[in-house]
Scaffold this active site. Structure first.
Site, PDB file in Angstrom:
ATOM      1  N   LYS A  65       0.840  -1.208   0.000  1.00 34.50           N
ATOM      2  CA  LYS A  65       0.000   0.000   0.000  1.00 34.50           C
ATOM      3  C   LYS A  65       0.873   1.256   0.000  1.00 34.50           C
ATOM      4  CE  LYS A  65      -1.431   2.657   3.245  1.00 34.50           C
ATOM      5  NZ  LYS A  65      -1.506   3.978   2.630  1.00 34.50           N
ATOM      6  N   GLU A  76      11.043   1.277   9.422  1.00 34.00           N
ATOM      7  CA  GLU A  76      12.044   2.256   8.954  1.00 34.00           C
ATOM      8  C   GLU A  76      11.413   3.627   9.166  1.00 34.00           C
ATOM      9  OE1 GLU A  76      15.032   1.876   8.039  1.00 34.00           O
ATOM     10  OE2 GLU A  76      15.253  -0.174   7.327  1.00 34.00           O
ATOM     11  N   CYS A  87      14.540  10.614   4.691  1.00 33.81           N
ATOM     12  CA  CYS A  87      14.627  10.220   6.099  1.00 33.81           C
ATOM     13  C   CYS A  87      16.022  10.462   6.649  1.00 33.81           C
ATOM     14  CB  CYS A  87      14.234   8.755   6.250  1.00 33.81           C
ATOM     15  SG  CYS A  87      15.140   7.669   5.119  1.00 33.81           S
ATOM     16  N   GLU A 141      12.043  16.560  13.567  1.00 33.88           N
ATOM     17  CA  GLU A 141      12.404  16.218  12.182  1.00 33.88           C
ATOM     18  C   GLU A 141      11.660  17.171  11.246  1.00 33.88           C
ATOM     19  OE1 GLU A 141      10.793  12.666  10.309  1.00 33.88           O
ATOM     20  OE2 GLU A 141      12.604  12.461   9.113  1.00 33.88           O
TER      21      GLU A 141
HETATM   22  P1  NAD Z   1       3.456   8.544   7.488  1.00 34.27           P
HETATM   23  O1  NAD Z   1       3.875   7.803   8.703  1.00 34.27           O
HETATM   24  O2  NAD Z   1       2.478   9.632   7.619  1.00 34.27           O
HETATM   25  O3  NAD Z   1       2.830   7.547   6.406  1.00 34.27           O
HETATM   26  C1  NAD Z   1       3.542   6.424   5.927  1.00 34.27           C
HETATM   27  C2  NAD Z   1       2.549   5.384   5.440  1.00 34.27           C
HETATM   28  O4  NAD Z   1       1.793   4.888   6.532  1.00 34.27           O
HETATM   29  C3  NAD Z   1       1.521   5.900   4.427  1.00 34.27           C
HETATM   30  O5  NAD Z   1       1.338   4.917   3.427  1.00 34.27           O
HETATM   31  C4  NAD Z   1       0.272   6.062   5.280  1.00 34.27           C
HETATM   32  O6  NAD Z   1      -0.921   5.976   4.534  1.00 34.27           O
HETATM   33  C5  NAD Z   1       0.402   4.889   6.220  1.00 34.27           C
HETATM   34  N1  NAD Z   1      -0.339   5.001   7.484  1.00 34.27           N
HETATM   35  C6  NAD Z   1      -0.781   6.110   8.112  1.00 34.27           C
HETATM   36  N2  NAD Z   1      -1.397   5.802   9.272  1.00 34.27           N
HETATM   37  C7  NAD Z   1      -1.332   4.450   9.385  1.00 34.27           C
HETATM   38  C8  NAD Z   1      -1.753   3.519  10.386  1.00 34.27           C
HETATM   39  N3  NAD Z   1      -2.374   3.916  11.495  1.00 34.27           N
HETATM   40  N4  NAD Z   1      -1.507   2.213  10.195  1.00 34.27           N
HETATM   41  C9  NAD Z   1      -0.830   1.794   9.090  1.00 34.27           C
HETATM   42  N5  NAD Z   1      -0.411   2.622   8.114  1.00 34.27           N
HETATM   43  C10 NAD Z   1      -0.650   3.944   8.267  1.00 34.27           C
HETATM   44  O7  NAD Z   1       4.808   9.037   6.818  1.00 34.27           O
HETATM   45  P2  NAD Z   1       4.990   9.985   5.541  1.00 34.27           P
HETATM   46  O8  NAD Z   1       4.624  11.365   5.935  1.00 34.27           O
HETATM   47  O9  NAD Z   1       4.354   9.346   4.364  1.00 34.27           O
HETATM   48  O10 NAD Z   1       6.567   9.885   5.305  1.00 34.27           O
HETATM   49  C11 NAD Z   1       7.485  10.720   5.910  1.00 34.27           C
HETATM   50  C12 NAD Z   1       8.190  10.029   7.068  1.00 34.27           C
HETATM   51  O11 NAD Z   1       8.751   8.804   6.627  1.00 34.27           O
HETATM   52  C13 NAD Z   1       9.326  10.831   7.629  1.00 34.27           C
HETATM   53  O12 NAD Z   1       9.296  10.783   9.021  1.00 34.27           O
HETATM   54  C14 NAD Z   1      10.560  10.105   7.090  1.00 34.27           C
HETATM   55  O13 NAD Z   1      11.715  10.314   7.867  1.00 34.27           O
HETATM   56  C15 NAD Z   1      10.097   8.700   7.106  1.00 34.27           C
HETATM   57  N6  NAD Z   1      10.899   7.876   6.189  1.00 34.27           N
HETATM   58  C16 NAD Z   1      11.750   6.928   6.714  1.00 34.27           C
HETATM   59  C17 NAD Z   1      12.554   6.181   5.867  1.00 34.27           C
HETATM   60  C18 NAD Z   1      13.514   5.130   6.400  1.00 34.27           C
HETATM   61  O14 NAD Z   1      13.967   4.304   5.610  1.00 34.27           O
HETATM   62  N7  NAD Z   1      13.864   5.136   7.664  1.00 34.27           N
HETATM   63  C19 NAD Z   1      12.484   6.393   4.495  1.00 34.27           C
HETATM   64  C20 NAD Z   1      11.616   7.362   4.007  1.00 34.27           C
HETATM   65  C21 NAD Z   1      10.827   8.092   4.873  1.00 34.27           C
END
Ligand code: NAD
Length: 465
Positions: A162, A235, A269, A366
């Site tokens: 997803k 991650e 990230c 962040e």
């Molecule tokens: P987010 O946590 O808002 O969303 C990530 C995903 O989770 C989306 O697909 C979202 O629809 C889904 N989601 C939201 N609520 C959920 C729930 N309750 N249960 C299951 N899934 C749910 O993150 P974002 O804003 O899309 O991405 C940015 C963040 O991701 C930043 O904090 C960034 O640092 C992190 N990130 C980490 C890595 C890594 O490899 N460590 C890589 C890229 C981004």
């Protein structure tokens, strides 16, 4: 969507916004609960035959690599329009996706023999887990999906994937492109809002969740996995520190530091999010960085010459603006940028901020955007302590004329990856993951592959029964 190898429309749809214009430019399907059940059911049925033949899986991953490579021209504009990144960077992400498939296809699933004598043969094998629920963020939607698809499938698992509701289209297209390379049901791609992610993490058919996203959501995912003791890899976010030692040459390091912080408009990230610089170098380094910022063209990713695109979505755009405004109220000085660009779209120019303390929100949180606090320090131990003074621990870097000295300091950083004289050097064969709140488990390389397996000890008595 791709469910059981077929193209499936949603009962409803939602708008996808192009962040360069702020306008909806396409619709994406909204996966219903019943459709999710169908996708998970397809993945469960596909698991049995798929887990049997590693050679077939290896060949399928190579076919995936080829399929992506030949469709980069079609995928890249979709990625640019929904994500914002310049077209050349979108193509790079897609090329990287093909590389990840290709590299992962070469990995071995080890069988360790602990004992083999007249009494017994003891093997440690790796078994696949079953159906993996994969959930991805909006900054590198396709590449980060490949980090999950390739190792999960090579290990013998099947998947329901997803993407983020902000960037569903390139991942849906990826699912379509890979349909010919994979048996039906092995990879299902569904789209919808956050609730769909929550359904996946709570679903009994899912045996492992592989999640990339924010710390806040990661904690919810961990809680959702707990009742069912699902395996998980998380991650999560980072607040990476780069430490510039007093012997570094500001002119030599400025360019790499700039792109370490501002690539993908800071939405990485493991981007540099706090820049600790020895006080003797602050002035010349800030000047060198400001010069690069002034020469960096910010604009629509589809326009030739654009080096940095918009922030991906309104929420993130407002959040970064709010952090910059807060910085200004707390004594911060914006050497460059400091305000969004006028007009439509979510554009913020590279913003360098000096004069902040550790408790300013731009330093402590962040930012995930193009605003970088520059923080002078007096002695290296103090810089390391400040760098480590956070619950984040994704990556970090140390910069010096002496790589050996920098490597010593890098060893003091509490993070999953520590770079010397570079930042963001992320490779398919090196483990990537976070310490502390930045994650659980790692992706990539043999270590990432093993995360999609569980151990089985097979102890064979040599005396026949
Ligand atoms: P987010 O946590 O808002 O969303 C990530 C995903 O989770 C989306 O697909 C979202 O629809 C889904 N989601 C939201 N609520 C959920 C729930 N309750 N249960 C299951 N899934 C749910 O993150 P974002 O804003 O899309 O991405 C940015 C963040 O991701 C930043 O904090 C960034 O640092 C992190 N990130 C980490 C890595 C890594 O490899 N460590 C890589 C890229 C981004």
């Amino acid at each position: 969507m791709t469910i059981d190898g077929k193209s499936i429309a949603g009962d409803a749809s939602f708008g996808v916004i192009n962040p360069a214009t702020g306008q909806v430019f396409a619709q994406a399907p909204e996966c219903t609960r019943v459709q999710l059940d169908a996708a998970l059911d397809a993945a469960s049925r596909a698991f049995k035959p798929w887990k049997r033949d590693v050679a077939a899986r290896r060949a399928a991953l190579l076919a995936c690599a080829e399929a992506v490579k030949t469709r980069i021209g079609e995928l890249a504009p979709i990625l640019t329009q929904e994500q914002g990144k310049p077209l050349a960077r979108a193509s790079e992400e897609l090329f990287g996706t093909a590389v990840w498939f290709q590299y992962t296809a070469s990995l071995e699933i080890p069988v360790e023999v602990l004992q083999d004598d007249a009494n017994a043969r003891i093997e440690v094998r790796r078994r696949p887990l079953g159906v993996v629920g994969a959930i991805t963020p909006w900054n590198f939607p396709v590449l980060l999906a490949a980090w999950k698809i390739a190792p999960a499938l090579l290990a013998g698992n099947t998947m329901v994937l997803k993407p983020s509701p902000f960037t569903p289209l390139s991942t849906l297209k990826l699912g379509e492109i890979l349909r010919d390379a994979l048996p039906a049901g092995v990879l299902n791609v569904v789209s919808g809002n956050d609730q769909l992610g929550a359904w996946i993490t709570a679903h009994p058919a899912v045996r492992k969740v592989s999640f990339t996203g924010s710390v806040a959501t990661g904690k919810k995912v961990a809680a959702a996995c707990a009742p069912d003791l699902k395996r998980m890899t998380l991650e999560l976010g980072g607040n990476d520190a780069a430490i510039v030692l007093p012997d570094a040459d500001p002119q030599k390091v400025a360019e790499k530091l700039f792109w370490g912080a501002f690539s993908n408009s800071g939405q990485i990230c493991s981007a540099i999010k706090r820049l600790y610089v020895h006080e003797s170098l602050e002035q010349p380094l800030v000047q060198a960085l400001a010069k690069i910022a002034a020469a960096t063209k910010v604009g629509n990713g589809l326009d030739a010459g654009t080096l940095l695109g918009p922030l991906n979505n309104k929420m993130q755009f407002e959040r970064v603006n709010e952090l910059v405004e807060d910085a200004k109220r707390h004594g911060g000085r914006c050497v460059t940028g400091g305000a969004p660009l006028p007009g439509a779209g979510y554009f913020i120019p590279p913003t360098l901020v000096t004069g902040l303390g550790e408790d300013a929100r731009l330093v402590a949180e962040e930012q995930f955007g193009p605003a970088l606090p520059i923080l002078p320090y007096r002695d290296v131990d103090e810089a390391v302590e400040r760098a480590n003074g956070t619950m984040y621990g994704l990556s970090g870097s140390v910069w010096s004329a002496s790589p050996e000295r920098a490597a010593e300091v890098a060893g003091e950083l509490e993070c999953g990856t520590a770079w010397v004289n570079q930042h963001l050097a992320i490779l398919p064969n090196t483990p990537f993951g976070g310490a502390k709140w930045s994650g659980i488990g790692v992706e990539n390389g043999p270590w990432g592959l093993l995360g999609f397996t569980e151990l089985q000890t097979v102890n064979i008595a040599k005396t026949p029964a």
